[in-house]
Design an enzyme around this catalytic site. Sequence first.
Site, PDB file in Angstrom:
ATOM      1  N   CYS A   1       0.823  -1.214   0.000  1.00 20.79           N
ATOM      2  CA  CYS A   1       0.000   0.000   0.000  1.00 20.79           C
ATOM      3  C   CYS A   1       0.855   1.261   0.000  1.00 20.79           C
ATOM      4  O   CYS A   1       1.336   1.697   1.056  1.00 20.79           O
ATOM      5  CB  CYS A   1      -0.930  -0.014   1.215  1.00 20.79           C
TER       6      CYS A   1
ATOM      7  N   CYS B   1      -0.629   4.159   2.096  1.00 24.11           N
ATOM      8  CA  CYS B   1      -0.459   4.058   3.554  1.00 24.11           C
ATOM      9  C   CYS B   1       0.997   4.279   3.946  1.00 24.11           C
ATOM     10  O   CYS B   1       1.288   5.013   4.881  1.00 24.11           O
ATOM     11  CB  CYS B   1      -0.866   2.677   4.076  1.00 24.11           C
ATOM     12  N   ASP B   2       1.918   3.634   3.256  1.00 17.30           N
ATOM     13  CA  ASP B   2       3.305   3.590   3.722  1.00 17.30           C
ATOM     14  C   ASP B   2       4.252   4.486   2.928  1.00 17.30           C
ATOM     15  O   ASP B   2       5.357   4.788   3.402  1.00 17.30           O
ATOM     16  CB  ASP B   2       3.834   2.144   3.639  1.00 17.30           C
TER      17      ASP B   2
END
Length: 304
Positions: free
Chosen positions: A132, A135-136
């Site tokens: 992701c 997200c990261d």
Amino acid sequence: MVRYDVIIIGAGPAGLSAALYAGRAGFNTLVLERMVLGGRVILTEKIENYPGIDKGILSTDLIKNMEVQIRQFDNVDILFEDVKAVDFNLKKVFTEKNYYEAEGFIIAVGAKEKRLNVKGEKEFLGKGVSYCAICDGPLYKNKEVVVVGGGDSAVEEALYLSRFCSKVRLIHRRDKFRASRILQERLQKTSNVEQILNSIILEIKGDKQVKEVLIKDVISEDLQSIQCSGVFIYVGIEPNTDFLKGLINMDEYGFILTDENMATSCEAVFACGDCRRKSLYQIITACAEGAIALNSLQGYLLKK
Ligand code: NAP
């Protein structure tokens, strides 16, 4: 135990669209979602190919709008519970805490990212390996990262990461991408994304964090080590249908087989979205299928 007219399992765009149509049709409806509303869509930053939204929309805003629209209907409940098992003969759905009954069911459980299955992938999950970028990705500001895959997801996320990573290497096993043309054109114009074609990852290495990947050119068979801080894997999707195995007809990969009305092999059970086998995995098709699934279920319930 509560008895509903309709239970919708999964609240991505397909499930939420089915819920909207169920709300408007006046069915007592339960939507069961194990994590957050939106499913895989919220792993994408911006949606640019949804008709009528000419400037695009943040995925989180699109899902919020869908939720607000559904919350207008007090005949639709949304509960955050993980469905563990179903018994379609008894018309029951079991979560870890409760069970619920309904006259008909819509399966909209979506899909998850496939694993690459190489050495180091499991070991460095959360320590440099990610599925992701949204997200990261921000953790890798000004760092060099690798993205694996050649589809829409890999190219889209490589472009996203290129906005703040110093360098992105996009590693693809063939010499042609399957991503859409518009994304490929953007890729050509993005100077800090290097394409490494005809290459596969053999191993992800590091100590406490990812430090490098070992890749092989599948034509020359040359090996090469690439220094990087992060590895983002986008090699396709697999359906979240394990709990349905043996109960419903699926293909060899676990995608649910339906007819054009979204009917499955089980009476009163319809499926829509990324968990079904189809030719186009998009928000627009998921939404359309959610509407069709509910309409078909309505037809079934009215005939009963
Ligand atoms: P995908 O289209 O199935 O592409 C997967 C990519 O990973 C392919 O390029 C494939 O290579 C490669 N791959 C598969 N297994 C591999 C392995 N073991 N090692 C190395 N490479 C491997 O998957 P996706 O990109 O996740 O997309 C899934 C669906 O969602 C697609 O239908 C896509 O169009 C849709 N989607 C749409 C959008 C959008 O419209 N903006 C965004 C994201 C996703 P080959 O090409 O050689 O098979």
